[in-house]
Enzyme design. Structure first.
Site, PDB file in Angstrom:
ATOM      1  CE  LYS A  77      38.207  29.628  50.556  1.00  0.00           C
ATOM      2  NZ  LYS A  77      37.451  29.317  49.348  1.00  0.00           N
ATOM      3  CG  ASN A  78      40.776  29.926  47.520  1.00  0.00           C
ATOM      4  OD1 ASN A  78      39.928  29.154  47.990  1.00  0.00           O
ATOM      5  ND2 ASN A  78      40.501  31.166  47.165  1.00  0.00           N
ATOM      6  CB  CYS A  88      28.157  29.455  43.443  1.00  0.00           C
ATOM      7  SG  CYS A  88      29.480  30.575  43.062  1.00  0.00           S
ATOM      8  NE  ARG A 107      33.191  30.538  40.880  1.00  0.00           N
ATOM      9  CZ  ARG A 107      33.644  30.237  42.099  1.00  0.00           C
ATOM     10  NH1 ARG A 107      32.827  30.173  43.115  1.00  0.00           N
ATOM     11  NH2 ARG A 107      34.926  29.990  42.283  1.00  0.00           N
ATOM     12  CG  ASP A 154      38.714  35.619  46.437  1.00  0.00           C
ATOM     13  OD1 ASP A 154      37.647  35.681  45.808  1.00  0.00           O
ATOM     14  OD2 ASP A 154      39.493  34.644  46.363  1.00  0.00           O
ATOM     15  NE  ARG A 174      32.103  27.226  51.204  1.00  0.00           N
ATOM     16  CZ  ARG A 174      31.752  27.253  49.939  1.00  0.00           C
ATOM     17  NH1 ARG A 174      30.607  27.807  49.592  1.00  0.00           N
ATOM     18  NH2 ARG A 174      32.527  26.742  49.010  1.00  0.00           N
TER      19      ARG A 174
HETATM   20  C1  EPZ Z   1      39.395  30.753  42.381  1.00  0.00           C
HETATM   21  O1  EPZ Z   1      38.161  30.325  41.808  1.00  0.00           O
HETATM   22  C2  EPZ Z   1      39.145  30.905  43.859  1.00  0.00           C
HETATM   23  N1  EPZ Z   1      38.711  29.615  44.392  1.00  0.00           N
HETATM   24  C3  EPZ Z   1      38.103  31.979  44.108  1.00  0.00           C
HETATM   25  O2  EPZ Z   1      37.979  32.144  45.506  1.00  0.00           O
HETATM   26  C4  EPZ Z   1      38.589  33.289  43.478  1.00  0.00           C
HETATM   27  O3  EPZ Z   1      37.593  34.277  43.639  1.00  0.00           O
HETATM   28  C5  EPZ Z   1      38.875  33.076  41.992  1.00  0.00           C
HETATM   29  O4  EPZ Z   1      39.838  31.985  41.837  1.00  0.00           O
HETATM   30  C6  EPZ Z   1      39.441  34.307  41.316  1.00  0.00           C
HETATM   31  O5  EPZ Z   1      40.619  34.707  41.942  1.00  0.00           O
HETATM   32  C7  EPZ Z   1      39.611  28.679  44.670  1.00  0.00           C
HETATM   33  O6  EPZ Z   1      40.808  28.843  44.467  1.00  0.00           O
HETATM   34  C8  EPZ Z   1      39.123  27.430  45.284  1.00  0.00           C
HETATM   35  P1  EPZ Z   1      38.583  31.298  38.002  1.00  0.00           P
HETATM   36  P2  EPZ Z   1      38.115  29.747  40.339  1.00  0.00           P
HETATM   37  O7  EPZ Z   1      38.502  30.001  37.276  1.00  0.00           O
HETATM   38  O8  EPZ Z   1      39.317  28.932  40.078  1.00  0.00           O
HETATM   39  C9  EPZ Z   1      35.339  32.480  34.673  1.00  0.00           C
HETATM   40  C10 EPZ Z   1      36.848  32.634  47.542  1.00  0.00           C
HETATM   41  O9  EPZ Z   1      36.083  33.511  48.020  1.00  0.00           O
HETATM   42  N2  EPZ Z   1      35.587  31.112  34.151  1.00  0.00           N
HETATM   43  O10 EPZ Z   1      39.852  32.081  37.946  1.00  0.00           O
HETATM   44  O11 EPZ Z   1      36.785  29.124  40.152  1.00  0.00           O
HETATM   45  C11 EPZ Z   1      34.576  32.407  35.990  1.00  0.00           C
HETATM   46  O12 EPZ Z   1      33.191  32.249  35.776  1.00  0.00           O
HETATM   47  C12 EPZ Z   1      36.713  32.239  46.101  1.00  0.00           C
HETATM   48  O13 EPZ Z   1      37.707  32.032  48.201  1.00  0.00           O
HETATM   49  C13 EPZ Z   1      34.992  30.745  32.963  1.00  0.00           C
HETATM   50  O14 EPZ Z   1      34.272  31.515  32.298  1.00  0.00           O
HETATM   51  O15 EPZ Z   1      38.193  31.097  39.529  1.00  0.00           O
HETATM   52  C14 EPZ Z   1      34.960  33.707  36.639  1.00  0.00           C
HETATM   53  O16 EPZ Z   1      34.141  34.722  36.159  1.00  0.00           O
HETATM   54  C15 EPZ Z   1      35.449  32.431  45.432  1.00  0.00           C
HETATM   55  N3  EPZ Z   1      35.203  29.469  32.506  1.00  0.00           N
HETATM   56  C16 EPZ Z   1      36.408  33.924  36.166  1.00  0.00           C
HETATM   57  O17 EPZ Z   1      36.561  33.091  35.005  1.00  0.00           O
HETATM   58  C17 EPZ Z   1      35.983  28.575  33.171  1.00  0.00           C
HETATM   59  O18 EPZ Z   1      36.158  27.437  32.696  1.00  0.00           O
HETATM   60  C18 EPZ Z   1      37.471  33.565  37.197  1.00  0.00           C
HETATM   61  O19 EPZ Z   1      37.360  32.198  37.527  1.00  0.00           O
HETATM   62  C19 EPZ Z   1      36.592  28.972  34.380  1.00  0.00           C
HETATM   63  C20 EPZ Z   1      36.364  30.250  34.850  1.00  0.00           C
END
Ligand code: EPZ
Length: 423
Positions: A22-23, A118, A123, A308, A400
């Site tokens: 998915k991701n 969310c 996030r 995840d 999802r």
């Molecule tokens: C991806 O989300 C995945 N989603 C998530 O999958 C996964 O949990 C996550 O990576 C971590 O591995 C997709 O790929 C679509 P991040 P993403 O940016 O890209 C903080 C699932 O269940 N952050 O690496 O949104 C953020 O708040 C899901 O399939 C900032 O502070 O993750 C979080 O605490 C849910 N500022 C951490 O970094 C930013 O600009 C990791 O986020 C961006 C992120």
């Protein structure tokens, strides 16, 4: 709303085919905006998040044709002329923010609704925004939308991410592929989904080196061409189903699963007594002895233990021998499955980002509520080993990210059924 009913009925035996990730697919689809020629993805998972991304891309003018019942997605960005990603679509799925980089690269402007928080955490998008600004974009927040322009076009830069964000690395890979000059991404995310996106962009003509390491170099090109790319196997779906025999017993073969995508997760499986054997077609998983042993888990960026899979691991630890400590370091609020597991008889204490789970002999079925995608599936896993019937409500979260979960587990002998809701 649909419900899933599970009656714990002993060991699971059989084969489960692993779907495309998915991701990875959610990051690959927006790459269609980067070319005038078609991008075809094979091995796409059939999931509601993929349908949401399809709707978003269509709203931006991308033609999307789903073939082979949705397993093949052919997308043409030829007449994509809209650069506004509407709140009504973006609010449904945070991954919608992955169109920001491609829209800016294509049109020199983008208006993308800020996704908002969310269930699992706030996030924010500051890492995406700061990095795109370093490529020359001007971005401001107005009326809940990010208004981005790149008046002089995007230009290569050295970007040192403050955190290895998966989404920010993906947005930057796409934007920098069409920027002028060379971009260096430092502290880049190393997740397999990043490697898959880079591989696809390279097929489209991008010049990218280092994907899968924390330093990625992207030499911008003038245009990208079309390509056909298979979506990588879903490592989170793989990990989830690896944990099913850990809870219920039995032996399950995961067809198409790849050990090399699992990082520290497999070490934890080994430590708690789960045997994984690689075959020509995938992985075979079973418990070495009876109940698994308790292990401690800290979630980290790849190749660390994935956030995840934390909820699913907690479900396993509920009936492990001993006490385990699970520490969630990626998201601030990702323990909503804990109180639901407690309703099934689990002994869990949560303090901030740390959950302590004391294994009990058996869980008992109960009505429970799915609060997010991975929480939903953790409740299904727990139910497979519980006594009696568990009813998992609000399973739209599950749809999802898990394709035909009841069919896949049912084929291994699980007593699981979906009850269609009225709406
Ligand atoms: C991806 O989300 C995945 N989603 C998530 O999958 C996964 O949990 C996550 O990576 C971590 O591995 C997709 O790929 C679509 P991040 P993403 O940016 O890209 C903080 C699932 O269940 N952050 O690496 O949104 C953020 O708040 C899901 O399939 C900032 O502070 O993750 C979080 O605490 C849910 N500022 C951490 O970094 C930013 O600009 C990791 O986020 C961006 C992120």
């Amino acid at each position: 709303m649909d419900k899933i009913v599970v009656r714990g009925n002993g060991p699971l035996n059989g084969r489960i085919e692993i779907s495309g990730a998915k991701n990875a697919c959610l990051a690959l689809m927006p790459a269609a905006l980067l070319s005038e020629e078609p991008l075809t993805l094979t091995n796409a998972p059939r999931l509601s998040d993929i349908r949401t991304m399809t709707t978003l891309l269509q709203s931006l003018g991308v033609e999307v044709a789903a073939m082979q019942a949705g397993k093949v997605l052919s997308m043409s960005g030829h007449s994509a002329d809209n650069h506004v990603a509407d709140y009504d679509i973006v609010r449904k799925m945070r991954a919608s923010n992955l169109v920001l980089g491609p829209l800016l690269a294509r049109h020199g402007q983008a208006v993308v609704s800020l996704p908002g928080g969310c269930a699992i955490g706030a996030r924010p998008m500051d890492i995406h925004i700061t990095a795109l600004e370093q490529l020359g974009a001007e971005i401001e927040l107005r009326d809940g939308y990010l208004h981005a322009t790149a008046p002089g076009g995007l230009k290569g830069a050295v970007i040192d991410f403050r955190f290895a964000s998966v989404g920010a690395t993906e947005n930057l890979l796409m934007a920098a592929s069409l920027a002028k000059g060379t971009t260096l991404l430092k502290n880049a995310a190393r997740e397999p989904e990043i490697v898959d996106l880079a591989d696809c962009l390279i097929k489209m003509g991008a010049r990218i080196e280092g994907a899968g390491t924390d330093t990625i170099t992207i030499e911008g090109v003038d245009r990208l061409r079309g390509a056909t790319h298979p979506v990588v196997a879903d490592r989170i779906e793989t990990g989830t189903y690896m944990l099913a025999p850990a809870i219920a017993g039995g032996e399950v073969e995961l067809v198409g699963a790849r050990l090399d995508l699992l990082g520290a997760f497999t070490e934890k499986l080994d430590a708690c007594g789960i045997e994984v054997t690689q075959t020509n077609t995938g992985l075979v998983v079973k418990r070495r002895n009876g109940r698994v042993d308790a292990v401690n888990v800290v979630t980290e960026v790849f190749p660390g233990f994935p956030t995840d899979l934390q909820a699913q691991m907690m479900a396993v630890m509920c009936t492990a021998k001993g006490t385990s400590v699970l520490e969630e370091r990626i998201f601030e609020n990702r323990f909503m499955h804990a109180p639901e597991l407690v309703r099934m008889g689990a002994q869990i204490e949560v303090h901030g980002g740390v959950a302590t789970v004391t294994g009990v002999d058996k869980l008992r079925g109960a009505p429970v509520m799915a609060t997010d995608l991975r929480a939903s599936v953790s409740l299904i896993l727990a139910a497979l080993g519980a006594e009696g019937e568990t009813v998992v409500n609000r399973v739209y979260h599950l749809d999802r990210g898990y394709e035909r979960v009841e069919e896949k587990l049912g084929a291994c002998g699980a007593d699981i059924e979906r009850i269609q809701g009225d709406d």
